[in-house]
Design a protein around this motif. Structure first.
Motif, PDB file in Angstrom:
ATOM      1  N   LEU A  28       0.839  -1.185   0.000  1.00  0.00           N
ATOM      2  CA  LEU A  28       0.000   0.000   0.000  1.00  0.00           C
ATOM      3  C   LEU A  28       0.884   1.248   0.000  1.00  0.00           C
ATOM      4  O   LEU A  28       1.760   1.392   0.839  1.00  0.00           O
ATOM      5  N   VAL A  29       0.626   2.145  -0.939  1.00  0.00           N
ATOM      6  CA  VAL A  29       1.437   3.353  -1.082  1.00  0.00           C
ATOM      7  C   VAL A  29       0.489   4.555  -1.147  1.00  0.00           C
ATOM      8  O   VAL A  29      -0.125   4.818  -2.183  1.00  0.00           O
ATOM      9  N   PRO A  30       0.332   5.302  -0.043  1.00  0.00           N
ATOM     10  CA  PRO A  30      -0.580   6.444  -0.057  1.00  0.00           C
ATOM     11  C   PRO A  30      -0.036   7.591  -0.902  1.00  0.00           C
ATOM     12  O   PRO A  30       1.166   7.849  -0.936  1.00  0.00           O
ATOM     13  N   SER A  31      -0.963   8.281  -1.569  1.00  0.00           N
ATOM     14  CA  SER A  31      -0.568   9.390  -2.446  1.00  0.00           C
ATOM     15  C   SER A  31      -0.692  10.749  -1.770  1.00  0.00           C
ATOM     16  O   SER A  31      -0.161  11.739  -2.282  1.00  0.00           O
ATOM     17  N   GLY A  32      -1.444  10.811  -0.655  1.00  0.00           N
ATOM     18  CA  GLY A  32      -1.674  12.098  -0.014  1.00  0.00           C
ATOM     19  C   GLY A  32      -2.549  13.031  -0.833  1.00  0.00           C
ATOM     20  O   GLY A  32      -2.483  14.252  -0.671  1.00  0.00           O
TER      21      GLY A  32
END
Length: 210
Positions: free
Chosen positions: A34-38
């Protein structure tokens, strides 16, 4: 195969994609990160307004028809109709990073719970109090405590994760979230997200053929 799933916890399309991501995570030959983009965090946050609410609800109906994910009337009334609320994914993103640091094997489960408290229970997951309750209800006490009193390690880790997400989107030309970056045999490429809505086998077939 390794799959970077770039997302925002307040993105309706990301919520619609969740069942496919869960299936991918369970696949024995696929690892999902999981890689949050903000997207709606920090400078991207803004007060809820009637225009955004109407646009979101229209999109949500399309997402529901494609994915089968529920969007409740409680969400429409209390979140989209809550003039005092903000579209702010900062708290949810920070909470997920706290889970990542303390119980990484449960981060996808935590994302699901944070999304469902918004779209099903109709509570504002931009509110830190609501987000903390989600972690506590899941028994993620260490993450909840860290989220309530973030230290420099958590703040830095969260900043780095968002930076990674934004850099990945820029590098591969992703125009929004969700975005999928596949690493297969050391080669990294962007995968079209149309396969996230519908038959999970379509996603697996796309990844195999990439």
């Amino acid at each position: 195969m390794h799959l970077d799933y770039i997302f925002d916890p307040l993105c309706g399309w990301c919520y619609g994609a969740l069942p496919a991501i869960v299936q991918a995570d369970r696949h024995p030959d696929i690892s999902v990160e999981l890689v949050p983009s903000g997207l709606f965090a920090g400078e991207g946050a803004f007060p809820m307004n009637a225009g955004f609410a109407a646009h979101a609800w229209e999109a949500d109906q399309r997402i529901a028809s494609l994915s089968g994910q529920p969007f409740s009337e409680a969400y429409r009334a209390n979140v989209l109709g809550g003039n005092a609320s903000r579209v702010d994914s900062g708290p949810a993103t920070l909470a997920l990073t706290a889970v990542r640091l303390t119980a990484p094997e449960r981060e996808l489960e935590a994302l699901s719970a944070i999304q469902r408290v918004r779209y099903v229970a109709g509570r504002d997951n931009g509110d830190p109090v609501v987000v903390a309750e989600v972690l506590e209800d899941m028994g993620l006490d260490e993450a909840a405590n860290l989220f309530a009193a973030p230290d420099e390690k958590l703040v830095q880790a969260n900043r780095e994760r968002i930076g990674t997400g934004r850099a990945g989107m820029a590098r591969f030309g992703a125009r929004g979230v969700p975005a999928l970056v596949l690493d297969k045999g050391g080669a990294r490429r962007l995968i079209g997200t149309d396969v996230l809505y519908g038959d999970p086998d379509a996603l697996f077939a796309r990844l195999e053929a990439a």
